[in-house]
Design an enzyme around this catalytic site. Structure first.
Site, PDB file in Angstrom:
ATOM      1  N   CYS A  72      -7.026  -5.775   2.433  1.00  0.00           N
ATOM      2  CA  CYS A  72      -7.424  -4.385   2.710  1.00  0.00           C
ATOM      3  C   CYS A  72      -7.433  -4.001   4.187  1.00  0.00           C
ATOM      4  CB  CYS A  72      -8.808  -4.122   2.130  1.00  0.00           C
ATOM      5  SG  CYS A  72      -8.955  -4.361   0.354  1.00  0.00           S
ATOM      6  N   HIS A 129     -13.218   0.851   6.677  1.00  0.00           N
ATOM      7  CA  HIS A 129     -13.024  -0.607   6.714  1.00  0.00           C
ATOM      8  C   HIS A 129     -12.390  -1.092   8.016  1.00  0.00           C
ATOM      9  CE1 HIS A 129     -12.201  -4.328   3.933  1.00  0.00           C
ATOM     10  NE2 HIS A 129     -13.297  -4.443   4.672  1.00  0.00           N
TER      11      HIS A 129
END
Length: 464
Positions: A72, A129
């Site tokens: 990710c 993130h």
């Protein structure tokens, strides 16, 4: 003289308006852990995905579309900067370590920084993130607006009376508007879509950049009540049913955004990218397993096999790119930044690893966009040149690497037939090519989990 001055002012405003009109809006939609073959345009039959399929048909579908990492946060760091994230040490998810050092390094310029400098309104809606302290916050990295969450995962079913819970990997009921936590009720995929549509409407004639980073179809596999009746009865595995629900919600959301653009008359002046951040997480119990299916590709999220790094990848720009076109040469998420900034009239940053895709997708440029593409993820590595891929992937069950394997992707998309012994010269050439590329990378700035990073120190024993 006064009237002449006024004329010049009006003329100047006209020039500014014309220049703004020439700059397309840029919409980058990123799904999370989407299985390669779970969407209809790739043969998926779990649930219908008519809106994702229609987006693919509205532009160019890149059948060899890649991300720069099978995980990710590193993928997103590459997308945001147009650079291989291993150039600046962002190799693993930023979960454990000094908060001031976790996340996209502060000396890296983002696509939002670039487009804002060209007069764009910029917004991130969804998953960040890229660090969670103030300096790494989206509004410190080029985004005017932010609505979403800062870490790797988040629950979908929100309750305004729930206590927000922070975790560096997963947060619960901790959605931010700007820098402030909100008290919200609702289904997160819908709330993100509401925010995206609202941002588009607020801009008027000003060009905008929207990074719409859904957390669907990442875990937790929560099912919205309104979607339950649309999950096929023959899907009986609870995890697969949860995944189907998230995919239905994602497809509905894509439909809402694209329909809104059409109704507002903004579809023809908007450059859209759609992709997943990595392959589906289909190997239990690793990497937030979500049942995603990547067949006919081999491997899953967290592996440098095709299933971890080849993703759904569409580029749509009505009037500029022909609809319904399929493009075969390899492209990568690093190409988003240079494509967008070129469309906005800016120069591509000198340190960019990506390229402007538009001449290639239009057929104006001859040859593939990239001579080779490269990957490094802990002990895993890969290089693709033309039809050939050399890969050293990790078996997480056995906790060991495969060593260099060679595949001809033109005839073996599933990486079933290792040709390394038959082609020793090619293996030597491609491995040397990878080493030369890797020499320009740096060591990771922080460790990953022991699964992807065998060099990670053992976790401290929990106190009883």
């Amino acid at each position: 003289m006064k009237h002449f001055t006024s004329f010049l002012v009006v003329l100047g405003i006209g020039w500014i308006s014309a220049a703004a009109a020439e700059k397309p809006n840029v919409l980058v939609v990123v799904a999370d852990d989407l299985g390669y073959s779970d969407i209809g345009v790739h043969g998926g039959k779990l649930v219908p995905t008519p809106n994702i399929d229609a987006l693919a048909a509205s532009g160019v579908r890149c059948t060899n579309g890649y991300v720069s990492c099978p995980y990710c946060s590193p993928t997103r760091a590459g997308l945001l900067t147009g650079r291989y994230q291993t150039r600046f040490g962002h190799e693993f998810n930023p979960h454990v370590g000094d908060e001031s050092k976790l996340g996209l390094p502060l000396d890296q310029r983002t696509i939002a920084d670039c487009l804002r400098s060209a007069g764009y309104a910029t917004s991130l809606v969804g998953k960040w993130h890229q660090g969670f302290d103030a300096a790494h916050h989206p509004q410190s990295r080029g985004f005017d607006e932010f609505f979403g969450f800062l870490v790797g995962g988040h629950n979908y079913l929100l309750h305004s009376d729930a206590k927000p819970v922070f975790g560096s990997a997963h947060s619960h009921d901790m959605i931010y508007r700007g820098r402030d936590v909100q008290k919200l009720d609702g289904y997160l995929t819908d709330l993100l879509t509401d925010e995206a549509v609202g941002f588009i409407d607020r801009q008027g004639a000003k060009p905008w950049f929207l990074y719409l980073a859904y957390n669907a179809v990442h875990t937790p596999l929560e099912t919205a009540e309104k979607l339950k009746d649309r999950i096929p009865a023959d899907v009986t595995d609870p995890d697969r049913r949860g995944y189907a629900s998230l995919l239905l919600g994602l497809d509905d959301a894509i439909g809402r955004v694209t329909s809104h653009l059409r109704k507002a008359g903004r579809d023809k002046d908007t450059l859209i990218f759609f992709m997943s951040d990595n392959g589906g997480s289909g190997r239990k119990p690793y990497f937030a397993y979500n049942t995603g299916v990547n067949a006919p590709l081999r491997g899953d999220k967290g592996q440098t096999l095709e299933g971890g790094i080849r993703v759904p990848f569409f580029v749509s720009w009505p009037g500029k790119l022909s609809p319904g076109k399929v493009y075969e040469p390899p492209v990568i998420a690093l190409d988003v930044l240079p494509t967008a900034v070129t469309a906005a009239g800016l120069q591509i940053p000198a340190n960019c690893d990506g390229v402007d895709l538009v001449p290639h997708l239009r057929g104006d440029a001859h040859g593939a966009p990239h001579a080779s593409l490269y990957w490094r993820f802990g002990p895993q590595k890969a290089v693709r040149r033309g039809q050939w891929k050399l890969v050293d992937w990790r078996d997480h069950d056995a906790k060991k690497n495969s060593g260099w394997q060679l595949y001809d992707l033109a005839s073996d998309i599933g990486e079933q037939h290792d040709l390394a012994r038959q082609q020793p010269r090619l293996v030597a050439q491609l491995s040397r090519d990878w080493e030369q590329w890797n020499a320009k990378n740096i060591d990771p700035l922080w460790h990953g989990s022991p699964t992807e990073d065998p060099t990670a120190p053992a976790a401290a024993a929990k106190k009883k």
